[in-house]
Scaffold this active site. Structure first.
Site, PDB file in Angstrom:
ATOM      1  N   THR A  84     -60.627 -22.643 -51.348  1.00  0.00           N
ATOM      2  CA  THR A  84     -59.284 -23.225 -51.398  1.00  0.00           C
ATOM      3  C   THR A  84     -58.447 -22.605 -52.514  1.00  0.00           C
ATOM      4  O   THR A  84     -58.975 -21.961 -53.426  1.00  0.00           O
ATOM      5  CB  THR A  84     -59.362 -24.752 -51.610  1.00  0.00           C
ATOM      6  OG1 THR A  84     -59.988 -25.028 -52.855  1.00  0.00           O
ATOM      7  CG2 THR A  84     -60.139 -25.422 -50.489  1.00  0.00           C
ATOM      8  N   ASP A  85     -57.145 -22.828 -52.436  1.00  0.00           N
ATOM      9  CA  ASP A  85     -56.235 -22.341 -53.471  1.00  0.00           C
ATOM     10  C   ASP A  85     -56.020 -23.434 -54.524  1.00  0.00           C
ATOM     11  O   ASP A  85     -56.678 -24.478 -54.490  1.00  0.00           O
ATOM     12  CB  ASP A  85     -54.915 -21.873 -52.855  1.00  0.00           C
ATOM     13  CG  ASP A  85     -54.170 -22.970 -52.112  1.00  0.00           C
ATOM     14  OD1 ASP A  85     -54.476 -24.161 -52.321  1.00  0.00           O
ATOM     15  OD2 ASP A  85     -53.281 -22.626 -51.320  1.00  0.00           O
TER      16      ASP A  85
END
Length: 151
Positions: free
Chosen positions: A18-19
């Site tokens: 994920t970011d």
């Protein structure tokens, strides 16, 4: 042998996927597609050494390479760390030297993303088109999509 064993796979989204906002970063989807394809081949019974050059335990480099010549993706909803994904693969032979795999990613029974990756068989030395490797042919046939389609 039931095709569902190698065409319906599962994974959990990890924090590293994920970011900073906690949502899956777009490029991860293609990595997951390729990993799912590799896992599907292994579940079917093909070893990485039969398909991929440079694999450990590969005594002979495969004569055929399968470069990706097209890919696309559509994102339907955010995918977050901890989400359990069901990944359905739908392989399709296009002609004697190419095939594509459609991927559908579901989270909580909702479609989260679709992707498509198209491969072309080429001779690893000459780089010219050639027939698909026997193992890929068998995998396509066993997946129930052995028919020839249009590209």
């Amino acid at each position: 042998m039931n095709p569902e064993n190698w065409l319906l796979l599962r994974r959990v989204v990890r924090f590293g996927d994920t970011d900073a906002a906690g949502v899956m970063h777009f490029h991860q989807l293609f990595r997951w597609c390729h990993e799912a394809w590799e896992e599907s081949l292994e579940q079917y019974g093909l070893t990485p050494a039969e398909i991929f050059p440079g694999s450990r335990k590969s005594e002979v480099t495969p004569e055929v390479a399968l470069p990706i010549i097209h890919c696309q993706a559509d994102f339907r909803r955010p995918i977050h760390s901890g989400d359990a994904l069901a990944m359905e693969l739908r392989p399709e032979r296009l002609n004697p030297n190419s095939f594509q795999v459609h991927f559908e990613f579901r989270c909580e029974e909702q479609i989260a993303a679709h992707a498509l990756i198209r491969h072309l068989a080429i001779n690893a030395k000459t780089r010219h088109r050639c027939a698909l490797p026997e193992g890929i042919d068998r995998w396509l046939e066993a997946s129930g999509v052995g028919k020839i389609g249009s590209i």
